[in-house]
Design a protein around this motif. Sequence first.
Motif, PDB file in Angstrom:
ATOM      1  N   ASP A  51      45.561  39.803  35.921  1.00  0.00           N
ATOM      2  CA  ASP A  51      44.291  39.842  35.201  1.00  0.00           C
ATOM      3  C   ASP A  51      43.221  38.965  35.842  1.00  0.00           C
ATOM      4  OD1 ASP A  51      45.977  37.687  34.580  1.00  0.00           O
ATOM      5  OD2 ASP A  51      45.063  37.372  32.605  1.00  0.00           O
ATOM      6  N   ARG A  52      43.545  38.274  36.898  1.00  0.00           N
ATOM      7  CA  ARG A  52      42.594  37.352  37.524  1.00  0.00           C
ATOM      8  C   ARG A  52      42.085  37.871  38.873  1.00  0.00           C
ATOM      9  NH1 ARG A  52      42.414  36.133  32.938  1.00  0.00           N
ATOM     10  NH2 ARG A  52      43.070  34.155  32.028  1.00  0.00           N
ATOM     11  N   TRP A  53      42.317  39.183  39.135  1.00  0.00           N
ATOM     12  CA  TRP A  53      41.893  39.804  40.386  1.00  0.00           C
ATOM     13  C   TRP A  53      41.173  41.125  40.090  1.00  0.00           C
ATOM     14  CZ3 TRP A  53      43.052  37.696  45.298  1.00  0.00           C
ATOM     15  CH2 TRP A  53      43.937  36.602  45.291  1.00  0.00           C
ATOM     16  N   ARG A  54      40.364  41.538  41.064  1.00  0.00           N
ATOM     17  CA  ARG A  54      39.833  42.900  41.083  1.00  0.00           C
ATOM     18  C   ARG A  54      40.630  43.691  42.120  1.00  0.00           C
ATOM     19  NH1 ARG A  54      34.010  45.442  42.961  1.00  0.00           N
ATOM     20  NH2 ARG A  54      33.824  46.943  41.245  1.00  0.00           N
ATOM     21  N   TYR A  55      40.730  45.004  41.936  1.00  0.00           N
ATOM     22  CA  TYR A  55      41.545  45.831  42.811  1.00  0.00           C
ATOM     23  C   TYR A  55      40.719  46.979  43.390  1.00  0.00           C
ATOM     24  CZ  TYR A  55      45.191  43.383  40.253  1.00  0.00           C
ATOM     25  OH  TYR A  55      45.970  42.398  39.685  1.00  0.00           O
TER      26      TYR A  55
ATOM     27  N   GLY B 138      38.843  46.327  37.540  1.00  0.00           N
ATOM     28  CA  GLY B 138      38.568  44.908  37.355  1.00  0.00           C
ATOM     29  C   GLY B 138      37.113  44.549  37.574  1.00  0.00           C
ATOM     30  N   ASP B 139      36.769  43.358  37.175  1.00  0.00           N
ATOM     31  CA  ASP B 139      35.387  42.893  37.227  1.00  0.00           C
ATOM     32  C   ASP B 139      34.966  42.548  38.646  1.00  0.00           C
ATOM     33  OD1 ASP B 139      35.310  43.145  34.491  1.00  0.00           O
ATOM     34  OD2 ASP B 139      35.759  41.027  34.120  1.00  0.00           O
TER      35      ASP B 139
ATOM     36  N   LEU C   4      35.531  38.975  40.418  1.00  0.00           N
ATOM     37  CA  LEU C   4      36.859  38.439  40.700  1.00  0.00           C
ATOM     38  C   LEU C   4      37.228  38.637  42.167  1.00  0.00           C
ATOM     39  CD1 LEU C   4      38.740  39.808  37.553  1.00  0.00           C
ATOM     40  CD2 LEU C   4      37.974  37.463  37.967  1.00  0.00           C
TER      41      LEU C   4
ATOM     42  N   ARG D 194      41.448  49.043  33.306  1.00  0.00           N
ATOM     43  CA  ARG D 194      41.160  47.625  33.508  1.00  0.00           C
ATOM     44  C   ARG D 194      42.488  46.894  33.716  1.00  0.00           C
ATOM     45  NH1 ARG D 194      40.403  48.995  28.370  1.00  0.00           N
ATOM     46  NH2 ARG D 194      38.185  49.315  28.726  1.00  0.00           N
ATOM     47  N   PRO D 195      42.458  45.703  34.290  1.00  0.00           N
ATOM     48  CA  PRO D 195      43.699  44.933  34.403  1.00  0.00           C
ATOM     49  C   PRO D 195      44.259  44.606  33.027  1.00  0.00           C
ATOM     50  CG  PRO D 195      42.020  44.037  35.852  1.00  0.00           C
ATOM     51  CD  PRO D 195      41.334  45.039  34.963  1.00  0.00           C
TER      52      PRO D 195
END
Length: 329
Positions: free
Chosen positions: A134-138, A147-148, A151, A167-168
């Motif tokens: 949840d702390r990364w964008r892909y 993801g945001d 990130l 979303r994550p």
Amino acid sequence: MDDVTQPGSVAASYRRWAEVEAEGRSPLYAEWARGVADDEPLCAALAQLEPIKRQPNLLFAAARFEGVPLVPWSDARDLLARGWERIRSTMLARMTQTNEARRMATLLPAIAHLEGPIALVEVGASAGLCLYPDRWRYRFGAGRYVGDAGLPLLETDASPSTPLPTRPPVVAWRGGIDLQPLDPADPATRAWLEALVWPDASGGLDGARVDRLRTALAIARREPAHVRLGDLTVDARAIVEEAARHAPTVVVWHSAVLAYVSALERATFADLMGELPVTWVANEGASLEIGPPAPWADAGDFVLRRDAEPIAVTDPHGASITWLADLAT
């Protein structure tokens, strides 16, 4: 004497590793592995170690940790010989614990169908760097982002049928177990994990992987996960029960872990995962039998499984994922 203790057995395993694991990915490490295989005194020294301590990954990381640079084998061999006692001590004290955050990009599609917050457990967690999906964008290919935008980015090549979440996941709790857990705030952890990063196709340090590692360590320092000492066959039940107190959906995942335990331990762990109320995501070498066979996977592939069923082929370091439906076409 048992055949696995013979130098010839060590040589054969290093030649196979050069061909299956390193060739095409890291030519320098393939050269080093062949150099080891051709060096009878070194093979004899490695044969004196227990099998789990003879791995090429461990030897090469320990050599680099003790100051051997990324140079041709003819130069590295002399440096390794002079520093053998220190290198051997590091091999005995440490474990192969490559904590490649990009593997989360190949694990994430396996839980794309889950809704609501999850409690995430990783076995063989090392420093816990793969506990932060949840702390990364892909980026799963051109225009396929999850993801945001603010990130840090993980990129993998995903085949067309690969399911992507919108979303994550929301991670309500994150924890893991490891035989030798690493503290992401400890400078020695960073040094060891960087030593485990392979040289790239040019023979130099893979700068992108090092940058990714440092970013992952920074994330883990800011938000420590509940990573503790534990054995996956003994302690997995307890940590799953703890995780279940924080969210109704528990995910247990791991990547490149089960090769380091015996076939009996793998079977015991698989049975446990089948008993527990979890979504089990395993991303392991194609040769490991932990569920229905995957004959379509090549020797150097990883197979992504959900609740033991194979669903995709992945690159061992997270560079690609090919969903089963796309393999059949």
